[in-house]
Design a protein around this motif. Structure first.
Motif, PDB file in Angstrom:
ATOM      1  N   ILE A 136      -6.239  -2.972 -10.941  1.00 10.89           N
ATOM      2  CA  ILE A 136      -5.079  -3.296 -10.081  1.00 10.89           C
ATOM      3  C   ILE A 136      -3.900  -3.723 -10.950  1.00 10.89           C
ATOM      4  N   ARG A 137      -4.163  -4.602 -11.916  1.00 13.32           N
ATOM      5  CA  ARG A 137      -3.062  -5.098 -12.758  1.00 13.32           C
ATOM      6  C   ARG A 137      -2.432  -3.959 -13.550  1.00 13.32           C
ATOM      7  N   GLN A 138      -3.298  -3.068 -14.089  1.00 18.16           N
ATOM      8  CA  GLN A 138      -2.742  -1.979 -14.896  1.00 18.16           C
ATOM      9  C   GLN A 138      -1.918  -1.018 -14.036  1.00 18.16           C
TER      10      GLN A 138
ATOM     11  N   TRP B 245      16.655  -4.295  -4.427  1.00 18.26           N
ATOM     12  CA  TRP B 245      16.663  -4.401  -5.890  1.00 18.26           C
ATOM     13  C   TRP B 245      15.507  -3.685  -6.571  1.00 18.26           C
ATOM     14  N   LYS B 246      14.475  -3.338  -5.843  1.00 13.33           N
ATOM     15  CA  LYS B 246      13.289  -2.743  -6.510  1.00 13.33           C
ATOM     16  C   LYS B 246      13.692  -1.448  -7.229  1.00 13.33           C
ATOM     17  N   GLY B 247      13.381  -1.369  -8.507  1.00  9.75           N
ATOM     18  CA  GLY B 247      13.679  -0.161  -9.284  1.00  9.75           C
ATOM     19  C   GLY B 247      15.125  -0.070  -9.753  1.00  9.75           C
TER      20      GLY B 247
ATOM     21  N   ILE C 179       6.116 -17.120   0.979  1.00 13.42           N
ATOM     22  CA  ILE C 179       6.618 -15.762   1.250  1.00 13.42           C
ATOM     23  C   ILE C 179       6.643 -15.016  -0.087  1.00 13.42           C
ATOM     24  N   PRO C 180       6.142 -13.781  -0.152  1.00 14.33           N
ATOM     25  CA  PRO C 180       6.216 -13.069  -1.433  1.00 14.33           C
ATOM     26  C   PRO C 180       7.665 -12.782  -1.839  1.00 14.33           C
ATOM     27  N   ALA C 181       8.075 -13.330  -2.976  1.00 15.93           N
ATOM     28  CA  ALA C 181       9.438 -13.092  -3.470  1.00 15.93           C
ATOM     29  C   ALA C 181       9.668 -11.593  -3.655  1.00 15.93           C
ATOM     30  N   ALA C 182       8.599 -10.868  -4.010  1.00 15.24           N
ATOM     31  CA  ALA C 182       8.733  -9.417  -4.218  1.00 15.24           C
ATOM     32  C   ALA C 182       9.227  -8.733  -2.943  1.00 15.24           C
ATOM     33  N   TRP C 183       8.765  -9.200  -1.800  1.00 16.42           N
ATOM     34  CA  TRP C 183       9.176  -8.605  -0.519  1.00 16.42           C
ATOM     35  C   TRP C 183      10.659  -8.887  -0.273  1.00 16.42           C
ATOM     36  N   LEU C 184      11.074 -10.139  -0.522  1.00 19.03           N
ATOM     37  CA  LEU C 184      12.481 -10.516  -0.311  1.00 19.03           C
ATOM     38  C   LEU C 184      13.384  -9.685  -1.228  1.00 19.03           C
TER      39      LEU C 184
ATOM     40  N   ALA D  54       3.313 -13.334   4.816  1.00 17.13           N
ATOM     41  CA  ALA D  54       3.354 -14.791   4.617  1.00 17.13           C
ATOM     42  C   ALA D  54       1.940 -15.319   4.473  1.00 17.13           C
ATOM     43  N   TYR D  55       1.800 -16.399   3.683  1.00 15.49           N
ATOM     44  CA  TYR D  55       0.493 -17.036   3.486  1.00 15.49           C
ATOM     45  C   TYR D  55       0.657 -18.520   3.760  1.00 15.49           C
ATOM     46  N   ARG D  56      -0.185 -19.059   4.627  1.00 12.69           N
ATOM     47  CA  ARG D  56      -0.127 -20.497   4.909  1.00 12.69           C
ATOM     48  C   ARG D  56      -0.715 -21.269   3.723  1.00 12.69           C
TER      49      ARG D  56
ATOM     50  N   ILE E 136      -2.272 -21.042 -14.355  1.00 17.48           N
ATOM     51  CA  ILE E 136      -2.182 -19.612 -14.031  1.00 17.48           C
ATOM     52  C   ILE E 136      -3.002 -19.319 -12.778  1.00 17.48           C
ATOM     53  N   GLY E 137      -2.508 -18.344 -12.022  1.00 14.46           N
ATOM     54  CA  GLY E 137      -3.187 -18.010 -10.773  1.00 14.46           C
ATOM     55  C   GLY E 137      -3.005 -16.547 -10.442  1.00 14.46           C
ATOM     56  N   ALA E 138      -3.986 -15.986  -9.775  1.00 17.88           N
ATOM     57  CA  ALA E 138      -3.879 -14.606  -9.293  1.00 17.88           C
ATOM     58  C   ALA E 138      -5.092 -14.301  -8.425  1.00 17.88           C
ATOM     59  N   TYR E 139      -4.903 -13.386  -7.473  1.00 14.20           N
ATOM     60  CA  TYR E 139      -6.008 -12.852  -6.654  1.00 14.20           C
ATOM     61  C   TYR E 139      -6.857 -13.967  -6.042  1.00 14.20           C
ATOM     62  N   GLY E 140      -6.139 -14.981  -5.514  1.00 13.23           N
ATOM     63  CA  GLY E 140      -6.820 -16.050  -4.783  1.00 13.23           C
ATOM     64  C   GLY E 140      -7.470 -17.105  -5.655  1.00 13.23           C
TER      65      GLY E 140
HETATM   66  N1  EPU Z   1       5.459  -6.861  -2.147  1.00 15.41           N
HETATM   67  C1  EPU Z   1       6.610  -6.166  -1.854  1.00 15.41           C
HETATM   68  N2  EPU Z   1       7.165  -5.433  -2.856  1.00 15.41           N
HETATM   69  C2  EPU Z   1       6.642  -5.329  -4.100  1.00 15.41           C
HETATM   70  C3  EPU Z   1       5.432  -6.036  -4.388  1.00 15.41           C
HETATM   71  C4  EPU Z   1       4.878  -6.813  -3.385  1.00 15.41           C
HETATM   72  O1  EPU Z   1       7.123  -6.197  -0.732  1.00 15.41           O
HETATM   73  O2  EPU Z   1       7.244  -4.673  -4.955  1.00 15.41           O
HETATM   74  C5  EPU Z   1       4.879  -7.722  -1.086  1.00 15.41           C
HETATM   75  C6  EPU Z   1       3.765  -7.058  -0.286  1.00 15.41           C
HETATM   76  O3  EPU Z   1       3.865  -7.509   1.050  1.00 15.41           O
HETATM   77  C7  EPU Z   1       2.510  -7.615  -0.912  1.00 15.41           C
HETATM   78  C8  EPU Z   1       2.959  -9.014  -1.269  1.00 15.41           C
HETATM   79  O4  EPU Z   1       4.322  -8.877  -1.665  1.00 15.41           O
HETATM   80  O5  EPU Z   1       1.450  -7.628  -0.006  1.00 15.41           O
HETATM   81  C9  EPU Z   1       2.150  -9.667  -2.385  1.00 15.41           C
HETATM   82  O6  EPU Z   1       2.186  -8.823  -3.527  1.00 15.41           O
HETATM   83  P1  EPU Z   1       1.126  -9.016  -4.705  1.00 15.41           P
HETATM   84  O7  EPU Z   1      -0.226  -9.082  -4.132  1.00 15.41           O
HETATM   85  O8  EPU Z   1       1.411  -7.995  -5.746  1.00 15.41           O
HETATM   86  O9  EPU Z   1       1.398 -10.484  -5.227  1.00 15.41           O
HETATM   87  P2  EPU Z   1       2.710 -11.310  -5.567  1.00 15.41           P
HETATM   88  O10 EPU Z   1       2.816 -12.437  -4.602  1.00 15.41           O
HETATM   89  O11 EPU Z   1       3.900 -10.410  -5.682  1.00 15.41           O
HETATM   90  C10 EPU Z   1       1.414 -12.993  -7.089  1.00 15.41           C
HETATM   91  C11 EPU Z   1       1.503 -13.539  -8.487  1.00 15.41           C
HETATM   92  C12 EPU Z   1       1.056 -12.490  -9.490  1.00 15.41           C
HETATM   93  C13 EPU Z   1      -0.393 -12.141  -9.182  1.00 15.41           C
HETATM   94  C14 EPU Z   1      -0.450 -11.596  -7.743  1.00 15.41           C
HETATM   95  C15 EPU Z   1      -1.858 -11.312  -7.286  1.00 15.41           C
HETATM   96  C16 EPU Z   1       3.273 -15.182  -8.390  1.00 15.41           C
HETATM   97  C17 EPU Z   1       4.645 -15.567  -8.826  1.00 15.41           C
HETATM   98  N3  EPU Z   1       2.860 -13.978  -8.769  1.00 15.41           N
HETATM   99  O12 EPU Z   1       2.343 -11.899  -7.016  1.00 15.41           O
HETATM  100  O13 EPU Z   1       1.108 -13.078 -10.786  1.00 15.41           O
HETATM  101  O14 EPU Z   1      -0.892 -11.179 -10.080  1.00 15.41           O
HETATM  102  O15 EPU Z   1       0.093 -12.591  -6.833  1.00 15.41           O
HETATM  103  O16 EPU Z   1      -2.515 -12.476  -6.985  1.00 15.41           O
HETATM  104  O17 EPU Z   1       2.626 -15.966  -7.720  1.00 15.41           O
HETATM  105  C18 EPU Z   1       2.238 -13.249 -12.877  1.00 15.41           C
HETATM  106  O18 EPU Z   1       2.239 -14.452 -12.713  1.00 15.41           O
HETATM  107  O19 EPU Z   1       2.765 -12.729 -13.883  1.00 15.41           O
HETATM  108  C19 EPU Z   1       1.684 -12.382 -11.846  1.00 15.41           C
HETATM  109  C20 EPU Z   1       1.733 -11.076 -11.937  1.00 15.41           C
END
Ligand code: EPU
Length: 338
Positions: free
Chosen positions: A221-223, A283-285, A272-277, A263-265, A126-130
């Protein structure tokens, strides 16, 4: 030890999809598990559960689900700066982090409030916040599910990498984790690699910045960003963040010259954050059937009420296809399909 037949999984996983297991067994010690192994029904699938916060049941489980209730915690040894703790796989992860912070043992505070249990944390890295848990693990004690044989596996042999370990690859399904030994620091050094935590730390007087404060901030932050599974079924991040080559990243950035692609090296390439893609694909929402993409964090798929696993997979497939056709990047589920 407790055994159940035709067992409802409702309270044992966080996606809230209705499913039953033929058998569910909670065991309390390695001896319990060793006694159980020879009498498990032959030919029946066996799967070892943790807190059920990172999986999706694709239907009823026609087999045996095992779950550890080993909840011991002992100090193995001390050194000047570090303490070694051996922890039972059945400890709730966040209760363990809380224990560490309360007892002034540092290193895991950035992993606060991650759902799940200690054994699964060591499998999943598990990983989060560096922070990643693998960095703090010394060894993992396991039992081979076929033979009942016990083994101790060093951290190095676990091959920890982003959201992975050998327990998820070449040793998949082979072992039950019994105990995990952690190395924790006695002196607090904050991990400020995650920008929002660093920015928070800059607002706090150095003398007041401690692990309890970091834990509190991370919980906040998580909540704020992630849905509470008791209210909205989910399994946290549904996808892993993809890692692409530097060249692929440069080509992508050239195509999107008008905006900076986050992006993070890493050692293996550019993450690349999948959330951004997913968000850029619109798709968000949004929802498909009774499954949806969480409105505050596009990486999280949610059960909007009564969703089936097929509906969640259909949504996941559509998202993967859209990300692939728009960006040429393949994203993959992090969630385990059972
Ligand atoms: N972003 C978007 N849209 C969103 C959310 C994020 O564009 O809806 C972009 C933003 O640029 C943001 C970047 O994505 O700066 C990173 O977002 P965030 O910091 O929330 O992290 P994440 O990469 O989306 C990962 C982990 C999370 C963990 C966070 C914080 C994975 C698969 N997920 O998410 O883990 O809490 O980093 O470190 O690596 C989990 O595993 O269940 C989980 C929540």
């Amino acid at each position: 030890m407790e055994k159940y037949d035709h067992y409802s999984l409702a309270s044992r996983h966080t996606f809230g999809v209705e499913a039953y297991a033929d058998y569910w067994i909670d065991y309390d010690s390695p001896e319990d598990l060793a006694a159980l192994i020879p009498i498990l029904p032959t030919g029946m699938p066996v799967f070892h559960m943790g807190g059920g916060s990172n999986l999706l049941f694709m239907g009823d489980y026609k087999g045996v689900l095992l779950h550890s209730r080993i909840k011991t915690l002992e100090v193995v040894s001390h050194a000047e700066d570090v303490m070694f703790l051996r922890v039972g796989a059945g400890w709730n992860w966040d209760e363990f982090v809380d224990y560490c912070v309360t007892h002034h043992l540092y290193g895991l505070e950035n992993l606060s409030l991650i759902p799940g249990e200690v054994g699964a944390a060591a499998v999943q890295n598990i990983g989060a916040y560096g922070e990643e848990v693998g960095r703090h693990i010394v060894e993992v004690e396991v039992m081979e599910l076929k033979t009942g044989q016990r083994k101790t596996i060093s951290q190095k042999d676990c091959d920890y990498s982003y959201r992975s370990s050998r327990f998820k690859t070449d040793w998949k399904g082979m072992y039950a984790v019994l105990y995990v030994t952690f190395q924790l620091h006695k002196h607090f050094v904050p991990n400020l690699t995650y920008a929002p935590i660093r920015e928070f730390a800059e607002t706090v007087d150095d003398r007041e910045l401690d692990a309890a404060l970091i834990r509190e901030k991370i919980i906040q932050i998580r909540q704020e960003k992630l849905p509470d599974p008791r209210l909205l079924g989910n399994a946290g991040s549904f996808f892993k963040n993809p890692v692409i080559s530097e060249k692929e990243y440069q080509d992508l950035q050239a195509r999107y010259a008008h905006q900076q692609i986050p992006a993070y090296r890493t050692d293996n390439g550019v993450k690349i954050p999948a959330a951004w893609l997913i968000e850029k694909c619109g798709w968000k929402g949004r929802k498909l059937g009774r499954a949806g993409v969480y409105r505050k964090q596009a990486l999280v798929l949610v059960n909007l009420g009564g969703a089936t696993a097929d509906e969640i997979v259909a949504l996941s497939d559509r998202i993967c296809q859209d990300v692939k056709s728009r960006f040429g990047i393949i994203i993959q589920p992090e969630v385990i399909f059972v």
